[in-house]
Design a protein around this motif. Sequence first.
Motif, PDB file in Angstrom:
ATOM      1  N   PRO A 139       0.811  -1.231   0.000  1.00 47.77           N
ATOM      2  CA  PRO A 139       0.000   0.000   0.000  1.00 47.77           C
ATOM      3  C   PRO A 139       0.832   1.263   0.000  1.00 47.77           C
ATOM      4  CG  PRO A 139      -0.877  -1.595   1.557  1.00 47.77           C
ATOM      5  CD  PRO A 139       0.435  -2.137   1.084  1.00 47.77           C
ATOM      6  N   SER A 140       2.045   1.188   0.532  1.00 46.55           N
ATOM      7  CA  SER A 140       2.902   2.377   0.569  1.00 46.55           C
ATOM      8  C   SER A 140       3.515   2.690  -0.787  1.00 46.55           C
ATOM      9  CB  SER A 140       4.018   2.179   1.601  1.00 46.55           C
ATOM     10  OG  SER A 140       4.803   1.044   1.270  1.00 46.55           O
ATOM     11  N   ASP A 141       3.460   1.712  -1.722  1.00 40.48           N
ATOM     12  CA  ASP A 141       4.068   1.928  -3.037  1.00 40.48           C
ATOM     13  C   ASP A 141       3.128   2.608  -4.012  1.00 40.48           C
ATOM     14  OD1 ASP A 141       6.358   0.718  -2.109  1.00 40.48           O
ATOM     15  OD2 ASP A 141       5.821  -1.277  -2.864  1.00 40.48           O
ATOM     16  N   THR A 142       1.861   2.685  -3.700  1.00 40.40           N
ATOM     17  CA  THR A 142       0.909   3.307  -4.606  1.00 40.40           C
ATOM     18  C   THR A 142      -0.219   3.950  -3.807  1.00 40.40           C
ATOM     19  OG1 THR A 142      -0.627   2.935  -6.430  1.00 40.40           O
ATOM     20  CG2 THR A 142      -0.365   1.140  -4.862  1.00 40.40           C
ATOM     21  N   GLN A 143      -0.754   5.029  -4.348  1.00 40.75           N
ATOM     22  CA  GLN A 143      -1.876   5.708  -3.717  1.00 40.75           C
ATOM     23  C   GLN A 143      -3.200   5.379  -4.413  1.00 40.75           C
ATOM     24  OE1 GLN A 143      -0.893   9.884  -3.748  1.00 40.75           O
ATOM     25  NE2 GLN A 143       0.389   9.744  -1.928  1.00 40.75           N
ATOM     26  N   SER A 144      -3.120   4.552  -5.441  1.00 44.69           N
ATOM     27  CA  SER A 144      -4.336   4.180  -6.164  1.00 44.69           C
ATOM     28  C   SER A 144      -5.181   3.241  -5.323  1.00 44.69           C
ATOM     29  CB  SER A 144      -3.981   3.512  -7.497  1.00 44.69           C
ATOM     30  OG  SER A 144      -3.238   4.393  -8.322  1.00 44.69           O
ATOM     31  N   SER A 145      -6.482   3.379  -5.423  1.00 45.81           N
ATOM     32  CA  SER A 145      -7.396   2.527  -4.663  1.00 45.81           C
ATOM     33  C   SER A 145      -8.697   2.348  -5.445  1.00 45.81           C
ATOM     34  CB  SER A 145      -7.686   3.120  -3.285  1.00 45.81           C
ATOM     35  OG  SER A 145      -8.335   4.379  -3.421  1.00 45.81           O
ATOM     36  N   ILE A 146      -9.397   1.256  -5.125  1.00 48.11           N
ATOM     37  CA  ILE A 146     -10.655   0.926  -5.796  1.00 48.11           C
ATOM     38  C   ILE A 146     -11.702   0.610  -4.739  1.00 48.11           C
ATOM     39  CG2 ILE A 146     -11.827  -0.684  -7.357  1.00 48.11           C
ATOM     40  CD1 ILE A 146      -9.231  -1.062  -8.813  1.00 48.11           C
ATOM     41  N   GLN A 147     -12.890   1.138  -4.914  1.00 48.73           N
ATOM     42  CA  GLN A 147     -14.008   0.856  -4.026  1.00 48.73           C
ATOM     43  C   GLN A 147     -15.169   0.290  -4.838  1.00 48.73           C
ATOM     44  OE1 GLN A 147     -14.910   4.545  -2.072  1.00 48.73           O
ATOM     45  NE2 GLN A 147     -12.967   4.623  -0.956  1.00 48.73           N
ATOM     46  N   GLN A 148     -15.721  -0.819  -4.367  1.00 55.62           N
ATOM     47  CA  GLN A 148     -16.876  -1.426  -5.033  1.00 55.62           C
ATOM     48  C   GLN A 148     -17.674  -2.222  -4.012  1.00 55.62           C
ATOM     49  OE1 GLN A 148     -13.941  -4.477  -7.288  1.00 55.62           O
ATOM     50  NE2 GLN A 148     -16.088  -4.843  -7.739  1.00 55.62           N
ATOM     51  N   PRO A 149     -18.987  -2.376  -4.232  1.00 59.31           N
ATOM     52  CA  PRO A 149     -19.822  -3.131  -3.277  1.00 59.31           C
ATOM     53  C   PRO A 149     -19.378  -4.580  -3.200  1.00 59.31           C
ATOM     54  CG  PRO A 149     -21.040  -2.638  -5.291  1.00 59.31           C
ATOM     55  CD  PRO A 149     -19.777  -1.857  -5.366  1.00 59.31           C
ATOM     56  N   LYS A 150     -19.641  -5.213  -2.039  1.00 64.66           N
ATOM     57  CA  LYS A 150     -19.162  -6.579  -1.809  1.00 64.66           C
ATOM     58  C   LYS A 150     -20.126  -7.652  -2.296  1.00 64.66           C
ATOM     59  CE  LYS A 150     -16.275  -5.463   2.192  1.00 64.66           C
ATOM     60  NZ  LYS A 150     -15.979  -5.775   3.622  1.00 64.66           N
ATOM     61  N   LEU A 151     -21.432  -7.388  -2.265  1.00 65.61           N
ATOM     62  CA  LEU A 151     -22.404  -8.436  -2.576  1.00 65.61           C
ATOM     63  C   LEU A 151     -23.543  -7.878  -3.408  1.00 65.61           C
ATOM     64  CD1 LEU A 151     -23.327 -11.393  -2.137  1.00 65.61           C
ATOM     65  CD2 LEU A 151     -24.516 -10.603  -0.073  1.00 65.61           C
ATOM     66  N   GLN A 152     -23.983  -8.685  -4.376  1.00 68.65           N
ATOM     67  CA  GLN A 152     -25.124  -8.327  -5.215  1.00 68.65           C
ATOM     68  C   GLN A 152     -25.970  -9.578  -5.428  1.00 68.65           C
ATOM     69  OE1 GLN A 152     -25.697  -5.008  -6.728  1.00 68.65           O
ATOM     70  NE2 GLN A 152     -27.703  -5.968  -6.832  1.00 68.65           N
ATOM     71  N   LEU A 153     -27.207  -9.549  -4.896  1.00 71.80           N
ATOM     72  CA  LEU A 153     -28.113 -10.691  -5.038  1.00 71.80           C
ATOM     73  C   LEU A 153     -29.062 -10.435  -6.197  1.00 71.80           C
ATOM     74  CD1 LEU A 153     -29.010 -11.372  -1.284  1.00 71.80           C
ATOM     75  CD2 LEU A 153     -27.270 -12.503  -2.680  1.00 71.80           C
ATOM     76  N   LEU A 154     -29.187 -11.417  -7.076  1.00 75.68           N
ATOM     77  CA  LEU A 154     -30.030 -11.281  -8.253  1.00 75.68           C
ATOM     78  C   LEU A 154     -30.862 -12.541  -8.446  1.00 75.68           C
ATOM     79  CD1 LEU A 154     -27.430  -9.783 -10.781  1.00 75.68           C
ATOM     80  CD2 LEU A 154     -29.236  -8.545  -9.600  1.00 75.68           C
ATOM     81  N   ARG A 155     -31.961 -12.382  -9.160  1.00 73.79           N
ATOM     82  CA  ARG A 155     -32.787 -13.507  -9.561  1.00 73.79           C
ATOM     83  C   ARG A 155     -32.602 -13.753 -11.055  1.00 73.79           C
ATOM     84  NH1 ARG A 155     -38.599 -12.362  -6.494  1.00 73.79           N
ATOM     85  NH2 ARG A 155     -37.797 -12.508  -4.338  1.00 73.79           N
ATOM     86  N   PRO A 156     -32.793 -14.972 -11.510  1.00 73.02           N
ATOM     87  CA  PRO A 156     -32.640 -15.249 -12.948  1.00 73.02           C
ATOM     88  C   PRO A 156     -33.546 -14.358 -13.786  1.00 73.02           C
ATOM     89  CG  PRO A 156     -32.786 -17.301 -11.698  1.00 73.02           C
ATOM     90  CD  PRO A 156     -33.087 -16.195 -10.732  1.00 73.02           C
ATOM     91  N   GLY A 157     -32.962 -13.771 -14.833  1.00 78.17           N
ATOM     92  CA  GLY A 157     -33.713 -12.889 -15.712  1.00 78.17           C
ATOM     93  C   GLY A 157     -33.616 -11.422 -15.362  1.00 78.17           C
ATOM     94  N   GLU A 158     -33.064 -11.096 -14.196  1.00 79.19           N
ATOM     95  CA  GLU A 158     -32.902  -9.696 -13.818  1.00 79.19           C
ATOM     96  C   GLU A 158     -31.645  -9.103 -14.447  1.00 79.19           C
ATOM     97  OE1 GLU A 158     -35.119  -9.545  -9.443  1.00 79.19           O
ATOM     98  OE2 GLU A 158     -32.922  -9.528  -9.567  1.00 79.19           O
ATOM     99  N   SER A 159     -31.532  -7.782 -14.405  1.00 83.22           N
ATOM    100  CA  SER A 159     -30.371  -7.067 -14.915  1.00 83.22           C
ATOM    101  C   SER A 159     -29.809  -6.184 -13.811  1.00 83.22           C
ATOM    102  CB  SER A 159     -30.737  -6.220 -16.141  1.00 83.22           C
ATOM    103  OG  SER A 159     -31.251  -7.027 -17.183  1.00 83.22           O
ATOM    104  N   VAL A 160     -28.510  -5.910 -13.896  1.00 81.40           N
ATOM    105  CA  VAL A 160     -27.859  -5.113 -12.865  1.00 81.40           C
ATOM    106  C   VAL A 160     -26.737  -4.305 -13.499  1.00 81.40           C
ATOM    107  CG1 VAL A 160     -26.145  -6.867 -12.250  1.00 81.40           C
ATOM    108  CG2 VAL A 160     -26.883  -5.207 -10.526  1.00 81.40           C
ATOM    109  N   ASN A 161     -26.389  -3.228 -12.861  1.00 87.76           N
ATOM    110  CA  ASN A 161     -25.297  -2.370 -13.310  1.00 87.76           C
ATOM    111  C   ASN A 161     -24.262  -2.310 -12.186  1.00 87.76           C
ATOM    112  OD1 ASN A 161     -23.711  -0.583 -14.678  1.00 87.76           O
ATOM    113  ND2 ASN A 161     -25.134   1.138 -14.590  1.00 87.76           N
ATOM    114  N   LEU A 162     -23.187  -3.104 -12.317  1.00 83.78           N
ATOM    115  CA  LEU A 162     -22.123  -3.092 -11.314  1.00 83.78           C
ATOM    116  C   LEU A 162     -21.266  -1.847 -11.500  1.00 83.78           C
ATOM    117  CD1 LEU A 162     -20.960  -6.834 -11.490  1.00 83.78           C
ATOM    118  CD2 LEU A 162     -22.692  -5.816 -10.002  1.00 83.78           C
TER     119      LEU A 162
END
Length: 336
Positions: A139-162
Motif C-alpha cells: 500500500p505504501s508503493d501506490t496511492q491508487s485505490s478501488i471501491q466497489q460493493p461486496k455483494l449483489q443478489l439477483l434472480r434469474p432474468g434480472e439485470s444489474v449495473n455493477l
Amino acid sequence: FMLLCLFLFLLFYTGEVISVNNTPAIIQQTGIKTAKVGETVTLSCSCKHDSVTHMFWYQQSLGGKPHMISKRMKQSTEAEISSAYEKRFQVLARSGGSVNDLIITDLLALDSGTYYCVVLRNAVIEFGQGVFLHVKTSPSDTQSSIQQPKLQLLRPGESVNLSCSVYAERCAEEPNLYWLRHEELQPAVMYPSDRHCTSALNGTFNGTYCTSNLELHLVRSSDAGIYHCALASCGVVVFGEGTKVEIVVSLLLVYCLSVALMVFILGLLVLSSLVYKLKLTPLSSCTGEVRHYCLLPEKQAESLHYAALNLKRRDNRQRQEDIENVCVYSGVRSRK
C-alpha cells in the motif's frame, strides 16, 4: 421399454465418445492467482497428447498483446527463453515432455497479466484457457485505490449495473479500467469497461478519479462469480476486493418445477403401461350386419351384384370348422 433403454444407452455411449474426442490437449491452471512483489510463483501446465510437438508460454498484460516467453520441443527438457524474460523466468520440463511449468522468481508489479500455455498440435497452435496473475504491491508503493460493493443478489432474468470508484495516481499514461470475473475452477473472464475520469484533489491525493460500470443483462446461473474492478496505471495493476454476484432461485419456483416434473414422469409411466396392456389384449370379434349401397348409372346397374354380410360372434372351434365353407362373391362387369 426396451427401445427406450437402448436409446438411452446409445445416447450415453455417444456422449462418452464425444467427450473423449474433445478432450483438451492442454491442462492448465485457470482463474486468478494472487502473489506479492518479491515472491516466487509457479504456473502449472501439462499435455497428454502424443501429437503435440512443441510447447510455449505467452504473457498478455491488461490491454496489451500476447508476448512469447518460452518455447521448447516436447521431447526436450531445455526451453528457449526470450531475452526480455530470461533473468527471472524458467521452464520446468520433466522427462517424457508432458510437464511444462513456468516459474517466475522475484515478482514485479509489471508481471501482472494473463499467462497462456500454448502447444503446437498437428500443425495447429492451441491456446490454454489462461490464468491471470495478480501481483499485489505494498500500500505504501501506490496511492491508487478501488471501491466497489461486496455483494449483489439477483434472480434469474434480472439485470444489474455493477459499479466501482477508482482513485488513480497521476502519471503519463491514461488509467485503464477493466472488469474480471473470477469463479472457482473456471478461467478468468475479462469484460470491456467504459470509464469516466476527472481530476481529483482530495487532501494529500492529487490524481484522477474514475468511475466504471459493467452491465449484466438477463442474468443466468452461469453469471455467478466474483467481479473484480481492475486498474492498470503507471505500470501497476490494482484490484478491487470484488463484488460477489449470487443468483438466487425462488424456493416456490423450484417446488413447482419439481412437482411438474414428477407429474410428467407419472403420466409417462401410466401412458406406457396402458399402451403395453393394449398390445397384450386380443382383439374380439363383433356381431352385426354390414351392407353396402352404391348408386350407379342404369347401364352399369344391370351388371351389379349385391352381397349382404351377417357377422355373428362364434367360438374358435366353430370358426375353424366353417373356414372351408366361406365363400367370396365378386362382381365382374364385361363389355357387350
